[in-house]
Design a protein around this motif. Sequence first.
Motif, mmCIF file in Angstrom:
data_model
loop_
_atom_site.group_PDB
_atom_site.id
_atom_site.type_symbol
_atom_site.label_atom_id
_atom_site.label_comp_id
_atom_site.label_asym_id
_atom_site.label_seq_id
_atom_site.Cartn_x
_atom_site.Cartn_y
_atom_site.Cartn_z
ATOM 1 N N UNK A 1 0.841 -1.185 0.000
ATOM 2 C CA UNK A 1 0.000 0.000 0.000
ATOM 3 C C UNK A 1 0.881 1.241 0.000
ATOM 4 N N UNK A 2 0.288 2.358 -0.216
ATOM 5 C CA UNK A 2 1.025 3.625 -0.237
ATOM 6 C C UNK A 2 1.657 3.905 1.120
ATOM 7 N N UNK B 1 5.753 4.454 1.858
ATOM 8 C CA UNK B 1 6.249 5.668 2.495
ATOM 9 C C UNK B 1 6.916 5.376 3.835
ATOM 10 N N UNK B 2 6.479 4.342 4.521
ATOM 11 C CA UNK B 2 7.023 4.010 5.833
ATOM 12 C C UNK B 2 8.317 3.210 5.742
ATOM 13 N N UNK B 3 8.648 2.703 4.581
ATOM 14 C CA UNK B 3 9.846 1.874 4.435
ATOM 15 C C UNK B 3 11.103 2.731 4.574
ATOM 16 N N UNK B 4 12.102 2.220 5.260
ATOM 17 C CA UNK B 4 13.366 2.927 5.466
ATOM 18 C C UNK B 4 14.282 2.641 4.281
ATOM 19 N N UNK B 5 14.398 3.598 3.383
ATOM 20 C CA UNK B 5 15.255 3.430 2.202
ATOM 21 C C UNK B 5 16.620 4.077 2.380
#
Length: 94
Positions: free
Chosen positions: A3-4, A8-12
């Motif tokens: 999901x969006x 956005x919450x993923x640590x890249x």
Amino acid sequence: MLTTAQVLAENNFGDTRTGGLAGPMGLFLIIVLATATVLLIRNMNARLRRLPDRFPRPGEPGRADAAVLDPTDGAVEQDSPTNAPNGSQQRRNG
């Protein structure tokens, strides 16, 4: 399916714990710059103390550079002969 909010919450940005050198390196640079500034200020103060309180006015007798003569005796030398080709003449010939 992602999901969006999950994207956005993923640590890249990778592991943030391994970059722990930025703080000490910044402190080191600040200390080096502050030390250089203090040394420059001390040097300029020492130079200013060696200056005379007043400078003589231009044209007064007793001026140090009044006795200096012109070493060229008014002769003006040219760096190149007058018949040397200029830029536009050099392009036409070559």
